[in-house]
Structure formats: C-alpha cells, structure tokens
Design an enzyme around this catalytic site. Structure first.
Site, mmCIF file in Angstrom:
data_model
loop_
_atom_site.group_PDB
_atom_site.id
_atom_site.type_symbol
_atom_site.label_atom_id
_atom_site.label_comp_id
_atom_site.label_asym_id
_atom_site.label_seq_id
_atom_site.Cartn_x
_atom_site.Cartn_y
_atom_site.Cartn_z
ATOM 1 N N ASP A 1 -3.389 18.980 -11.091
ATOM 2 C CA ASP A 1 -2.108 18.892 -11.795
ATOM 3 C C ASP A 1 -2.268 19.401 -13.226
ATOM 4 O OD1 ASP A 1 -3.702 16.744 -12.570
ATOM 5 O OD2 ASP A 1 -2.416 15.229 -11.675
ATOM 6 N N ASN B 1 -0.492 2.489 -11.168
ATOM 7 C CA ASN B 1 0.628 2.219 -10.251
ATOM 8 C C ASN B 1 0.373 2.810 -8.861
ATOM 9 O OD1 ASN B 1 0.891 4.943 -10.695
ATOM 10 N ND2 ASN B 1 2.969 4.863 -11.531
ATOM 11 N N HIS C 1 -0.606 5.914 -8.197
ATOM 12 C CA HIS C 1 -0.347 7.355 -8.015
ATOM 13 C C HIS C 1 -1.635 8.120 -7.728
ATOM 14 C CE1 HIS C 1 -0.690 8.313 -12.651
ATOM 15 N NE2 HIS C 1 -1.846 8.540 -12.069
ATOM 16 N N GLU D 1 4.102 9.763 -8.153
ATOM 17 C CA GLU D 1 4.377 8.371 -8.504
ATOM 18 C C GLU D 1 4.905 7.623 -7.277
ATOM 19 O OE1 GLU D 1 3.107 7.679 -11.208
ATOM 20 O OE2 GLU D 1 3.889 8.744 -12.950
HETATM 21 C C1 F6R Z 1 -5.401 13.487 -13.227
HETATM 22 C C2 F6R Z 1 -4.633 12.815 -12.190
HETATM 23 C C3 F6R Z 1 -4.367 11.348 -12.224
HETATM 24 C C4 F6R Z 1 -5.573 10.503 -12.580
HETATM 25 C C5 F6R Z 1 -5.203 9.019 -12.600
HETATM 26 C C6 F6R Z 1 -6.357 8.152 -13.056
HETATM 27 O O1 F6R Z 1 -5.608 14.841 -12.908
HETATM 28 O O2 F6R Z 1 -4.205 13.468 -11.316
HETATM 29 O O3 F6R Z 1 -3.866 10.955 -10.965
HETATM 30 O O4 F6R Z 1 -6.597 10.718 -11.647
HETATM 31 O O5 F6R Z 1 -4.112 8.820 -13.457
HETATM 32 O O6 F6R Z 1 -6.634 8.435 -14.395
HETATM 33 P P1 F6R Z 1 -7.876 7.760 -15.116
HETATM 34 O O7 F6R Z 1 -9.086 8.258 -14.437
HETATM 35 O O8 F6R Z 1 -7.784 8.262 -16.546
HETATM 36 O O9 F6R Z 1 -7.704 6.286 -14.997
#
Ligand code: F6R
Length: 247
Positions: A67, A135, A137, A142
């Site tokens: 992303d 959450n 995701h 989401e």
């Molecule tokens: C980032 C992404 C997000 C993260 C998720 C966890 O490319 O796609 O889904 O993997 O938000 O983020 P951290 O590792 O910072 O807790």
C-alpha cells in the site's frame, strides 16, 4: 495454517526472516509482497543482516509494496516507498528497478490503483508479508472491506490515523487516504506471512485466528488461503487459548 509463537520480538523477526529467506533461496526470480510499519522493522533488519553477512542475495528479487499513502511528497520519509528503501531495499543488492508500489501522488488515483492491481496480478507474488492493524486491518483494508476487493483508493479509519500518528509530527499530518491492495489481491499470493508483535495486537490476532471469518475482522480472511504462516510474539499470542508453539 502454521502458527509460530516466539518468546520475544527479536525471535519473531528472525523466524519471519527465515520464512522469507527460504522463498528468496528457492524461487528463481523471487517476488516479495512487503508491508511497512513497526512490525516489519526487525524482520527487514534481520534480512539486511543476512545480506551483510554474505549469505543472502536479493539480486534476482522484486519487491511489491502492499500500500501507499495518498498525498505525501515523493521524498516524504513516511511514504512507504521511502520507508522500505531506508529499511531494506537500499541496504541490500536489490536492483533499483525492482521496487514497485502504487503512486500516491498520481493525478488519477483510481487509474493508478487499477494499474497497480494489474502489475501485482501479473507478478504473481511468491509470499505476501502482512502486519495487522489494531482494528484487524490488513494493508489498509479496514473492517467492513470485501474479501473479494482489489486494489483501490481507500479511506483510513480514524483509529488507523490515530495509530499511525506516531510516525508524523501531528495527527493532522496523517493522510486520510491510501492506495491499498485489496483483500482479494492479497489472497492471490502463493503464500502469506502474517506477523504481529505486542499485547496491543492480542485482540485483533485472536479475532483473526479463532473468531468468525468475517469482514469485521479483515485479517480473518487469511484463513481462506491454503498456505499461511503466522509469527507472533508472546504478547500478540496472549489471548490464544491453544496456539501451537514451534520454533
Ligand atoms: C503497512 C500496512 C499496515 C500495517 C499495520 C500494522 O504497509 O499495510 O496494514 O501492517 O497497520 O502496523 P504496525 O506494524 O506499525 O503496527
């Protein structure tokens, strides 16, 4: 699904890097789908260590980002392309033209999401690394996102923006949109590797792994995939009653 529970974050990072290394060594032209975020920092450092020790080359590897934020300057340090460069791509022998991601500054974001979807589809990702949001995701899909969804322009939830505010000077600077691979895109990878660290990930991990497979828990979609590894530290695993421990 194989679930590995490590004693701590460092052991989890090494276990995840072992799984990635195995793909890099076993595929002639490995194609890695990469997430960003705090969880991946140690995983990527472990891969860099293996490169620097002389044993692991990324010369034939391509990396595809999961992303990208919309609206950040191309040189913004939190643009995911720059995050992955600083943490991995620029530190190993990956070719300059072997890092791919959506362009979050494109004047036509919907067309850019479609272009990226096609690129990822044609690439055939060998292994897709995933973190999990507070959450539930995966990527920026989401709760409520369709399990069939393809790459698209998505709106970040307020929870996600609050969670990611730690990377920015203030929450006002956190982008409101991203281009994200869809859950349908992610599920087309040959293999999936989900990594979660810390007790703050225990609830979304529990929902994803033993709750209902439901769009309310986007990460639960990985249970529809035949080749999934999950690497957790003790905190992230703490709500799993009967998780298998291997190392
Ligand atoms: C980032 C992404 C997000 C993260 C998720 C966890 O490319 O796609 O889904 O993997 O938000 O983020 P951290 O590792 O910072 O807790």
């Amino acid at each position: 699904m194989q679930v590995f529970i490590a004693a701590d974050a460092a052991e989890a990072a090494d276990k995840a890097a072992d799984i990635v290394e195995n793909v890099v060594r076993s595929r002639p032209r490995p194609r890695l789908g990469m997430a960003t975020g705090s969880t991946m920092v140690g995983v990527y450092q472990s891969l860099v260590d293996r490169y620097q020790a002389g044993g692991l080359s990324f010369a034939e590897t391509s990396i595809y980002l999961l992303d990208e934020y919309v609206g950040l300057d191309c040189d913004h340090p939190q643009a995911f392309r720059n995050v992955i460069r600083a943490g991995l791509a620029d530190l190993v022998d990956l070719r300059d033209d072997a890092l791919f991601g959506p362009d979050g500054s494109s004047p036509d974001l919907e067309a850019e999401a479609q272009r990226y979807e096609q690129l990822v589809t044609e690439a055939c990702i060998d292994i897709q690394l995933l973190g999990i949001g507070g959450n539930g995701h995966i990527a920026f899909n989401e709760p409520g996102s369709s399990f069939e969804g393809l790459s698209s322009v998505v709106t970040l939830s307020e929870k996600t923006r609050r969670d990611n505010a730690r990377f920015f000077a203030s929450i006002d600077d956190v982008p409101r949109q991203a281009i994200s691979q869809g859950i349908g895109t992610i599920l087309r990878a040959r293999a999936i590797l989900l990594v979660a660290l810390g007790a703050h990930k225990a609830r979304p991990i529990c929902d994803a792994l033993i709750g209902p497979v439901s769009i309310e828990s986007p990460a639960s979609a990985i249970r529809l995939h035949p080749d999934v590894s999950v690497v957790l530290d003790a905190g992230a695993a703490s709500l799993l009653p009967a998780a298998r421990s291997e190392s």
